[in-house]
Design a protein around this motif. Structure first.
Motif, short mmCIF file in Angstrom:
data_model
loop_
_atom_site.label_atom_id
_atom_site.label_comp_id
_atom_site.label_asym_id
_atom_site.label_seq_id
_atom_site.Cartn_x
_atom_site.Cartn_y
_atom_site.Cartn_z
N ARG A 1 0.83 -1.21 0.00
CA ARG A 1 0.00 0.00 0.00
C ARG A 1 0.86 1.26 0.00
O ARG A 1 0.54 2.27 -0.65
CB ARG A 1 -0.90 -0.04 1.23
CG ARG A 1 -1.78 1.17 1.43
CD ARG A 1 -2.60 1.00 2.70
NE ARG A 1 -3.08 2.26 3.24
CZ ARG A 1 -3.53 2.42 4.48
NH1 ARG A 1 -3.55 1.37 5.31
NH2 ARG A 1 -3.96 3.59 4.89
N ALA A 2 1.99 1.21 0.72
CA ALA A 2 2.86 2.37 0.85
C ALA A 2 3.51 2.77 -0.47
O ALA A 2 3.94 3.93 -0.63
CB ALA A 2 3.94 2.09 1.90
N GLN A 3 3.59 1.84 -1.42
CA GLN A 3 4.22 2.17 -2.70
C GLN A 3 3.48 3.29 -3.42
O GLN A 3 4.07 3.99 -4.25
CB GLN A 3 4.26 0.92 -3.59
CG GLN A 3 5.09 -0.23 -3.06
CD GLN A 3 6.57 0.11 -2.98
OE1 GLN A 3 7.09 0.86 -3.80
NE2 GLN A 3 7.24 -0.44 -1.98
N SER A 4 2.21 3.51 -3.09
CA SER A 4 1.42 4.53 -3.77
C SER A 4 1.72 5.94 -3.31
O SER A 4 1.46 6.91 -4.05
CB SER A 4 -0.08 4.25 -3.58
OG SER A 4 -0.44 2.99 -4.13
N HIS A 5 2.25 6.09 -2.09
CA HIS A 5 2.42 7.43 -1.55
C HIS A 5 3.76 7.67 -0.86
O HIS A 5 4.08 8.83 -0.54
CB HIS A 5 1.28 7.75 -0.55
CG HIS A 5 -0.07 7.78 -1.19
ND1 HIS A 5 -0.50 8.83 -1.97
CD2 HIS A 5 -1.09 6.89 -1.17
CE1 HIS A 5 -1.72 8.58 -2.41
NE2 HIS A 5 -2.11 7.42 -1.93
N LEU A 6 4.53 6.64 -0.60
CA LEU A 6 5.83 6.79 0.05
C LEU A 6 6.92 6.29 -0.90
O LEU A 6 6.91 5.11 -1.26
CB LEU A 6 5.88 6.00 1.37
CG LEU A 6 4.85 6.36 2.43
CD1 LEU A 6 4.95 5.39 3.61
CD2 LEU A 6 5.05 7.79 2.91
#
Length: 445
Positions: free
Chosen positions: A30-35
Motif C-alpha cells: 500500500r505504501a508504494q502509492s504514496h511513500l
C-alpha cells in the motif's frame, strides 16, 4: 564457507519472513502509492527482508510489529532509543509538558540546566541546541569556518555524520571520491573536504599541513563501519596536530555516548574545541546539541553581534524548543546516569563474551569489538584498524542472513551491520537469548 549454501539459507529466511508478516507486507504494498520506496524515510529500505516490518509499539527493550510478533530490541532505533523506548521516568513528566506549551522561541530554565549538566559531563563550557546531530554538525562546521577563516573540513574514510554534505567523501583505492550514493550534492564534496584513513597520522599531518582545514570532524571511535578503535596514541596525535596547524577539533559523540555519561571525551580525557550530540539525548524526542570551548564561543559570539543572528545559517525556529529540552533534562537526570552506564557496559561485556565463545568454538575467522554498551561482530579475523579494513569485513550474504535469522526468531539488530546496543531496560536473559540464537545461526552455516 560454501557461498551457495549461504545463498540458499538466506532465501529460506526471506521466505520465512514473508510468511510471518502478511500485514507488514500488505502495508508495504500500500505504501508504494504514496511513500517513495514504500517507506517514510529512505534508510528504512536497508532492512534485510523483502519488505520492512511496520511497528505497532515499542516499550523498554522490546518492540512489536503489526503482525503481533514481539522482538528483543538491540537496535534501539540505531541509538535514538539507547535509553530504552519510552522510559517511564521521562514519559510521565513529558506528558505534563504537553499541557504547558511545546515551543515559543523563548528560552526555558531546562535549557540552562541541560547546558550546565553537559558542561560538567564533557568539559566544554558553552552549549547550543538543535533538532538533530546532523544539525549540530552543520552548525559546528559553519562556526569552525567562520572562526578560522578557512574553507575546508577533514573527515576519516568510513565516517558517518548524518546528512552533512562535507562528510560524503570516501577513499577508493586510496583516491578521494564523492561517496557512492551521494544524492544531489550542491557541489563536489572534494571541493570542501579532505579525507584520510583513520589511524594514519602521516596522512593526517600531510592534509593539515596546507593550513586550509578549518576543522577535523570525527567520532573518537569510528562506529559506522563497525567499531574501529583508535590506535594507542592516535587521539593524542590528532589533538596535537590540529593545534599545531591551527585546525579546530570537532568530536561527534552521537554514537560514542555509549562509552559513558561523558562519552569518550570524559572516558579518554579528550579536549575538543567543539562537540556534537544527538539521538539518545532526549529519549527519542528529536534534539541535538553542540558544545564550544571558551575561545570558540567568544569568537562565535563576537561574529553574531548585530542584527543578523537570525540569518547566520545557524539555528532554526524549533531548535531549543521547550519540549525537547524538558526531555533532555529528564533523560540526563533520571535515565543516562552513572549507574545506568555501568549496567549497560556489564551487559555489553556479557554480549561480547557470548558471541566470542560461539565464534571460538566454531573456529570461525570472525571477531567482536565493543565500546561501552555497544557491541558489533564483523566477518574478518582481527579488529579493523581503519575504514577500508572494516568495510572489507562486511559480507553481502552473511550480513543479511544473520540479521534475518535472528529477526525471524525474535531478536532485532541494526539493519546496516550487526550492531547491538544495550539500554537500561535490557536484561541478561535478553543477551543470553541472542547468544543462543547466534549459535544456532552459526550451526546452520
Amino acid at each position: 564457507m560454501d557461498r551457495v549454501r549461504i545463498e540458499r539459507l538466506l532465501r529460506r529466511e526471506q521466505e520465512v519472513f514473508a510468511r510471518r508478516n502478511p500485514r507488514s507486507q500488505a502495508l508495504a504494498q500500500r505504501a508504494q502509492s504514496h511513500l517513495p520506496g514504500g517507506v517514510p524515510m529512505p534508510w528504512m529500505t536497508r532492512y534485510a527482508g523483502p519488505f520492512p516490518l511496520f511497528l505497532s509499539w515499542a516499550q523498554g527493550a522490546r518492540v512489536q510489529d503489526v503482525d503481533g510478533h514481539t522482538y528483543l530490541d538491540f537496535a534501539l532505533g540505531d541509538t535514538g532509543a539507547m535509553t530504552g523506548h519510552s522510559p517511564g521516568a521521562v514519559v510521565t513528566e513529558l506528558q505534563a509538558r504537553l499541557l504547558q506549551g511545546l515551543t515559543a522561541m523563548l528560552p526555558t530554565e531546562d535549557a540552562l540546566w541541560v547546558a550546565e549538566e553537559l558542561s560538567q559531563r564533557f568539559g566544554l563550557p558553552f552549549w547550543q541546541f538543535t533538532l538533530s546531530a546532523t544539525d549540530a554538525n552543520r552548525a559546528a562546521l559553519r562556526i569552525a569556518r567562520a572562526v578560522t577563516g578557512r574553507p575546508k573540513v577533514l573527515v576519516f574514510h568510513g565516517c558517518y555524520h548524518g546528512t552533512v554534505d562535507e562528510a560524503f567523501v570516501a577513499l577508493e583505492g586510496g583516491i578521494p571520491r564523492s561517496r557512492k550514493g551521494n544524492l544531489g550534492p550542491p557541489v563536489d564534496p572534494l571541493l570542501t573536504t579532505k579525507v584520510v584513513e583513520w589511524n594514519d597520522p602521516q596522512a593526517l599531518e600531510g592534509a593539515l599541513a596546507e593550513k586550509d582545514v578549518a576543522a577535523v570532524l570525527t567520532e573518537p571511535v569510528l562506529t559506522n563501519v563497525g567499531i574501529v578503535h583508535p590506535a594507542p596514541g592516535f587521539l593524542e596525535m590528532l589533538r596535537s596536530l590540529t593545534r599545531k596547524y591551527g585546525t579546530l577539533l570537532v568530536l561527534d559523540e552521537t554514537h560514542t555516548l555509549c562509552a559513558g555519561p561523558g562519552g569518550c571525551t570524559a572516558r579518554f580525557h579528550l579536549e575538543p574545541d567543539l562537540l556534537t550530540l544527538g539521538k539518545a539525548l532526549g529519549s527519542g524526542v528529536p534534539i541535538g546539541a553542540y558544545g564550544l570551548s571558551r575561545e570558540v564561543a567568544e569568537a562565535y559570539a563576537e561574529l553574531l553581534r548585530g542584527p543578523h543572528a537570525d540569518t547566520a545559517g545557524v539555528g532554526g525556529t524549533l531548535a531549543a524548543n521547550a519540549f525537547s529540552l524538558r526531555a533532555a533534562r529528564l533523560t540526563l537526570e533520571r535515565v543516562l546516569t552513572e549507574e545506568s552506564f555501568a549496567r549497560m557496559e556489564a551487559l555489553g561485556e556479557r554480549f561480547q563474551a557470548g558471541v566470542e565463545a560461539v565464534i571460538r568454538q566454531a573456529g570461525l575467522p570472525w571477531h567482536v569489538t565493543r565500546l561501552g554498551g555497544r557491541v558489533e561482530y564483523l566477518f574478518r579475523p582481527e579488529a579493523a584498524e581503519n575504514g577500508t579494513q572494516a568495510l572489507e569485513g562486511q559480507d553481502p550474504l552473511l550480513d543479511p542472513f544473520i540479521h534475518l535469522f535472528l529477526l525471524n526468531r525474535g531478536v532485532l539488530l541494526t539493519p546496516f551491520h550487526n550492531m547491538a546496543l544495550m539500554s537500561p531496560a535490557t536484561t541478561e536473559a535478553m543477551v543470553d537469548r541472542h547468544t543462543e540464537l547466534f549459535a544456532e545461526a552459526v550451526a546452520s552455516l
